[in-house]
Design a protein around this motif. Structure first.
Motif, PDB file in Angstrom:
ATOM      1  N   ASN A  74     -10.963  56.330  52.767  1.00 25.76           N
ATOM      2  CA  ASN A  74     -10.074  56.048  51.642  1.00 25.76           C
ATOM      3  C   ASN A  74      -9.665  57.358  50.963  1.00 25.76           C
ATOM      4  OD1 ASN A  74      -8.599  54.352  50.026  1.00 25.76           O
ATOM      5  ND2 ASN A  74     -10.320  53.616  48.803  1.00 25.76           N
ATOM      6  N   ILE A  75      -8.384  57.699  51.049  1.00 23.87           N
ATOM      7  CA  ILE A  75      -7.836  58.927  50.471  1.00 23.87           C
ATOM      8  C   ILE A  75      -6.856  58.561  49.362  1.00 23.87           C
ATOM      9  CG2 ILE A  75      -6.518  61.051  50.891  1.00 23.87           C
ATOM     10  CD1 ILE A  75      -7.308  60.906  53.809  1.00 23.87           C
ATOM     11  N   THR A 102      -3.566  56.311  50.004  1.00 28.78           N
ATOM     12  CA  THR A 102      -2.655  55.858  48.953  1.00 28.78           C
ATOM     13  C   THR A 102      -2.046  57.097  48.324  1.00 28.78           C
ATOM     14  OG1 THR A 102      -4.048  53.933  48.487  1.00 28.78           O
ATOM     15  CG2 THR A 102      -2.454  54.585  46.794  1.00 28.78           C
ATOM     16  N   THR A 103      -0.730  57.180  48.321  1.00 27.64           N
ATOM     17  CA  THR A 103      -0.056  58.341  47.753  1.00 27.64           C
ATOM     18  C   THR A 103       0.894  57.883  46.651  1.00 27.64           C
ATOM     19  OG1 THR A 103       1.285  60.312  48.216  1.00 27.64           O
ATOM     20  CG2 THR A 103       1.693  58.370  49.596  1.00 27.64           C
ATOM     21  N   GLU A 163     -11.113  50.960  43.384  1.00 25.84           N
ATOM     22  CA  GLU A 163     -11.388  51.667  44.632  1.00 25.84           C
ATOM     23  C   GLU A 163     -12.190  52.947  44.394  1.00 25.84           C
ATOM     24  OE1 GLU A 163      -8.226  51.689  47.770  1.00 25.84           O
ATOM     25  OE2 GLU A 163      -6.938  51.177  46.067  1.00 25.84           O
ATOM     26  N   ILE A 164     -13.002  53.287  45.390  1.00 27.97           N
ATOM     27  CA  ILE A 164     -13.737  54.540  45.416  1.00 27.97           C
ATOM     28  C   ILE A 164     -13.150  55.390  46.541  1.00 27.97           C
ATOM     29  CG2 ILE A 164     -15.988  55.638  45.729  1.00 27.97           C
ATOM     30  CD1 ILE A 164     -15.763  54.027  43.157  1.00 27.97           C
ATOM     31  N   PRO A 222     -14.953  58.721  37.913  1.00 27.67           N
ATOM     32  CA  PRO A 222     -15.625  57.441  38.171  1.00 27.67           C
ATOM     33  C   PRO A 222     -15.203  56.783  39.487  1.00 27.67           C
ATOM     34  CG  PRO A 222     -14.694  57.514  35.948  1.00 27.67           C
ATOM     35  CD  PRO A 222     -14.115  58.653  36.700  1.00 27.67           C
ATOM     36  N   LYS A 223     -14.148  57.303  40.105  1.00 24.50           N
ATOM     37  CA  LYS A 223     -13.650  56.729  41.361  1.00 24.50           C
ATOM     38  C   LYS A 223     -14.155  57.511  42.577  1.00 24.50           C
ATOM     39  CE  LYS A 223     -11.192  54.222  38.553  1.00 24.50           C
ATOM     40  NZ  LYS A 223     -11.621  52.838  38.233  1.00 24.50           N
TER      41      LYS A 223
END
Length: 215
Positions: A63-64, A89-90, A130-131, A153-154
């Protein structure tokens, strides 16, 4: 272009000539960025792109998150190391330029793994659960400190966070800068250096990359 590139163009060419080859799709994207945008220097570019690609390949992230898409050059470099079931996700707010990254995302082998959103990053971070394994921020500098507070926090142990342009053409050396963006970048660098939850190092690549790893 960074202060270093302006003062040492020969060294900059040497560095590019001794880095791994730039994929053809990125060459095309870089060329079109210079042809069709008014601020093409905002593109991550060859050397930084290779750094992002290598870091992503080392992490094999699932996950980016990228804040600041521009024309999508860094997005494609970051996607290079995604796990088979991973996604990036951009986020950007420039609707007028969105056609350009969309074009190259569709052409790339990562098309199904890229989630391009026209959305304010602060709003996104406040509402997502999301992390992220890898985060790259190259956006509005006046929100850098707030991005750091919202992103922390992510992240989890081992997450890597990268902030671009943290040397700000050498302006961070000014003791009492008047420019708001310079003040915030200096605040960010201080916050990061003092945060015991992260290891960090500022890399003097182009305009400076603050490289953080969550302990």
């Amino acid at each position: 272009m960074s202060y270093f590139e302006e003062k040492h163009p020969e060294m900059d060419r040497y560095l590019e000539n001794h880095a791994s080859l730039e994929p053809e799709i990125l060459k095309k994207l870089r060329r079109e960025t210079f042809q069709k945008t008014t601020q093409p220097h905002m593109i991550s570019g060859y050397q930084q792109g290779r750094l992002l690609s290598i870091i992503s390949k080392m992490l094999s992230p699932k996950n980016i998150l990228e804040i600041g898409t521009f024309t999508g050059y860094a997005t494609l470099c970051l996607a290079d190391g995604l796990s088979d079931d991973g996604k990036i996700t951009t986020l950007d707010v420039n609707e007028d330029l969105a056609y350009l990254p969309k074009k190259y995302f569709a052409e790339s082998k990562f098309s199904s793994q890229i989630d391009f959103k026209i959305q304010d990053a602060k709003e996104f971070l406040k509402n997502t659960d999301e992390i992220f394994d890898l985060v790259f921020i190259d956006a509005d500098k006046e929100n850098y400190a707030e991005y750091f507070r919202l992103i922390k926090p992510k992240t989890k142990s081992g997450s890597v966070v990268l902030f671009d342009n943290v040397l700000w053409y050498g302006k961070v050396l000014d003791e009492n800068p008047k420019q708001k963006s310079t003040q915030i970048i200096k605040e960010l660098n201080d916050l990061v250096a003092q945060d015991e939850d992260f290891d960090n190092l500022i890399l003097p690549l182009r305009d400076g990359v603050n490289f953080l790893r969550r302990k």
